[in-house]
Design a protein around this motif. Sequence first.
Motif, PDB file in Angstrom:
ATOM      1  N   VAL A 159       0.856  -1.183   0.000  1.00 13.33           N
ATOM      2  CA  VAL A 159       0.000   0.000   0.000  1.00 13.33           C
ATOM      3  C   VAL A 159       0.892   1.233   0.000  1.00 13.33           C
ATOM      4  CG1 VAL A 159      -1.808   1.271   1.200  1.00 13.33           C
ATOM      5  CG2 VAL A 159      -1.788  -1.237   1.279  1.00 13.33           C
ATOM      6  N   MET A 160       0.733   2.062  -1.028  1.00 10.48           N
ATOM      7  CA  MET A 160       1.520   3.289  -1.167  1.00 10.48           C
ATOM      8  C   MET A 160       0.614   4.505  -1.046  1.00 10.48           C
ATOM      9  SD  MET A 160       3.839   2.380  -4.494  1.00 10.48           S
ATOM     10  CE  MET A 160       5.132   1.137  -4.465  1.00 10.48           C
ATOM     11  N   ASN A 161       1.177   5.613  -0.594  1.00 12.05           N
ATOM     12  CA  ASN A 161       0.466   6.880  -0.644  1.00 12.05           C
ATOM     13  C   ASN A 161       1.402   7.953  -1.171  1.00 12.05           C
ATOM     14  OD1 ASN A 161       2.150   7.360   1.539  1.00 12.05           O
ATOM     15  ND2 ASN A 161       0.542   8.151   2.876  1.00 12.05           N
ATOM     16  N   THR A 162       0.909   9.178  -1.228  1.00 14.75           N
ATOM     17  CA  THR A 162       1.730  10.310  -1.644  1.00 14.75           C
ATOM     18  C   THR A 162       1.688  11.325  -0.499  1.00 14.75           C
ATOM     19  OG1 THR A 162      -0.179  11.279  -2.796  1.00 14.75           O
ATOM     20  CG2 THR A 162       1.321   9.937  -4.092  1.00 14.75           C
ATOM     21  N   PRO A 163       2.543  11.163   0.494  1.00  6.71           N
ATOM     22  CA  PRO A 163       2.372  11.863   1.761  1.00  6.71           C
ATOM     23  C   PRO A 163       2.547  13.372   1.726  1.00  6.71           C
ATOM     24  CG  PRO A 163       4.444  10.653   1.730  1.00  6.71           C
ATOM     25  CD  PRO A 163       3.683  10.231   0.517  1.00  6.71           C
ATOM     26  N   PHE A 164       3.205  13.921   0.711  1.00 10.26           N
ATOM     27  CA  PHE A 164       3.478  15.356   0.743  1.00 10.26           C
ATOM     28  C   PHE A 164       2.818  16.143  -0.378  1.00 10.26           C
ATOM     29  CE2 PHE A 164       7.309  13.248   2.604  1.00 10.26           C
ATOM     30  CZ  PHE A 164       7.009  13.563   3.920  1.00 10.26           C
TER      31      PHE A 164
ATOM     32  N   GLU B  36       1.365  12.196  11.523  1.00  9.24           N
ATOM     33  CA  GLU B  36       0.643  11.801  10.329  1.00  9.24           C
ATOM     34  C   GLU B  36       1.576  11.361   9.203  1.00  9.24           C
ATOM     35  OE1 GLU B  36      -2.255  14.642   8.697  1.00  9.24           O
ATOM     36  OE2 GLU B  36      -3.445  12.815   8.527  1.00  9.24           O
ATOM     37  N   SER B  37       1.099  10.386   8.432  1.00  5.19           N
ATOM     38  CA  SER B  37       1.742   9.978   7.180  1.00  5.19           C
ATOM     39  C   SER B  37       3.169   9.486   7.346  1.00  5.19           C
ATOM     40  CB  SER B  37       1.715  11.133   6.168  1.00  5.19           C
ATOM     41  OG  SER B  37       0.405  11.540   5.929  1.00  5.19           O
ATOM     42  N   VAL B  38       3.435   8.786   8.423  1.00 10.18           N
ATOM     43  CA  VAL B  38       4.752   8.188   8.601  1.00 10.18           C
ATOM     44  C   VAL B  38       4.751   6.823   7.939  1.00 10.18           C
ATOM     45  CG1 VAL B  38       6.512   7.462  10.243  1.00 10.18           C
ATOM     46  CG2 VAL B  38       4.985   9.348  10.809  1.00 10.18           C
ATOM     47  N   ASN B  39       5.733   6.549   7.115  1.00 15.70           N
ATOM     48  CA  ASN B  39       5.895   5.207   6.587  1.00 15.70           C
ATOM     49  C   ASN B  39       7.359   4.814   6.697  1.00 15.70           C
ATOM     50  OD1 ASN B  39       7.283   6.150   4.186  1.00 15.70           O
ATOM     51  ND2 ASN B  39       5.286   6.703   3.359  1.00 15.70           N
TER      52      ASN B  39
END
Length: 525
Positions: free
Chosen positions: A90-95, A379-382
Amino acid sequence: MPKVLISDSLSPRAVEIFRERGIETDVRTGLKPDELAAIVGGYDGLAIRSATKVTKDILAAATNLKVVGRAGIGVDNVDVPAATARGVVVMNTPFGNSITTAEHAIALMVALARDIPTANASTHAGKWEKNRFMGVELTGKTLGVIGCGNIGSIVADRALGLKMKVVAFDPFLTPERAADLGVEKADLDTLLARSDFITLHTPLTDQTRNIIDAAALAKCKRGVRIINCARGGLVVEEDLKAALDSGQVAGAAFDVFLVEPAKTNILFGMEQVICTPHLGASTTEAQEKVALQVAEQMADYLLTGAIVNAINMPSVSAEDAPKLTPYMALCGQLGGFLGQVVRSSIRAVTVEYEGDVADLNTRPLTAVLLKGLLTPLMESVNMVNAPTIARERDIKVSEVKRGEAADYHTLIKVTVQTESRSRTIAGSLFGGDKPRLVAIDEVPVEAELTPTMLYIRNEDKPGFIGRLGVALGDAGVNIASFHLGRVAPGVDAVCLVSVDQPVDGPLLERISALPSVVRVELLRF
């Protein structure tokens, strides 16, 4: 050829990127869950925003799925544990949405200060009620920022440009980082008491859920104004309405709600409340950025195996992965434990690798550990961005390797130095692949970390175990395992209890009140 399904509205450029890279792409938006389940098995990748819910059932039907790419920050609509269990990255685009979300918070604050939405409606109605709308200036006012991470720090910077004073509450904000940002670090009660405006930019966790409730609102200045562009559930909406009715809160501006899509809400219809439909990321620039980023990330993974901004997997080569997998599980648990018990700003993290593990590539292990440590309040730590976030927060991270083994053939020891004290935890692998906790603050205790646990510091006195068992039994909570450790008879001791049922706040309070109990924490893994 890999095949990707785009099930939410993304920039057309995302489709172009996939196809330029040789990836077959279908765009089918607005699918109902049963419709998505019927076709998702034919795809290697699934690109989404917030509308598509990637549930356990959807993942069960996705027999060929290798990656889910979320164009945006939050992955609340993805069952990440279920994806991990099925081997789906699972990937996101944190910034990509940071500036857009921060600007929306500032826009709502300005609109709230000058009552722009109501004045606009009145003027459109031909009323010209010039004397009705008396606003307040932002210059010289104090803005309280709850959560001073990536988005919160941008909001603080913009507020300083408006000549506001900024007070920030964030357990991970160091004094040095606060000085760099030009903000004053404060505890939550101080922020509440001093702020004219309060804006929230923290993830929704067990620690932050309902952080603004009736008790918090009572500590605020009368006439405070509150902005929430972060997550629904941070503010108790019923308590806020009561405070608005009483005049304790002068106004509120919300972009997020406890239940979304919010077709009805207790705050709707209140003249002093501004509501927008989760528009924090809704700008042309932000949507273009996140669409391009998620397409590039998914294409790289499907074609080369490269992993960027993964929520549930670090950057690891195919050769190292089998060796590192059990150590990753152990490091995630060690970091997660400390992240849930540390209560003040972290200054330094030292990870000691002893024995067999010292010969491995430990960088991804440290990244996994930092991810577990930082996740509870950030928030949004991977696993990819955790080391970067630590550096930005001026958290010194160091590794020590010792090839020789001591009491265990392999040992990982983590020491976290905060502003007030240091905390240490150590773990090992039993049977080569079973993570075990073996010490807490130098107190020996061997325990398997399970999904729900109680961590108790207590005085080693007769009767403690019996009283704890009675308290849990009376509440209908079954003990799955019980682990004890102590320095010496009659002095400090630790207790780790694995339980089968949820533990609520009242039960924690009853346990805290038991004789000999020094501290109790509810841990989730």
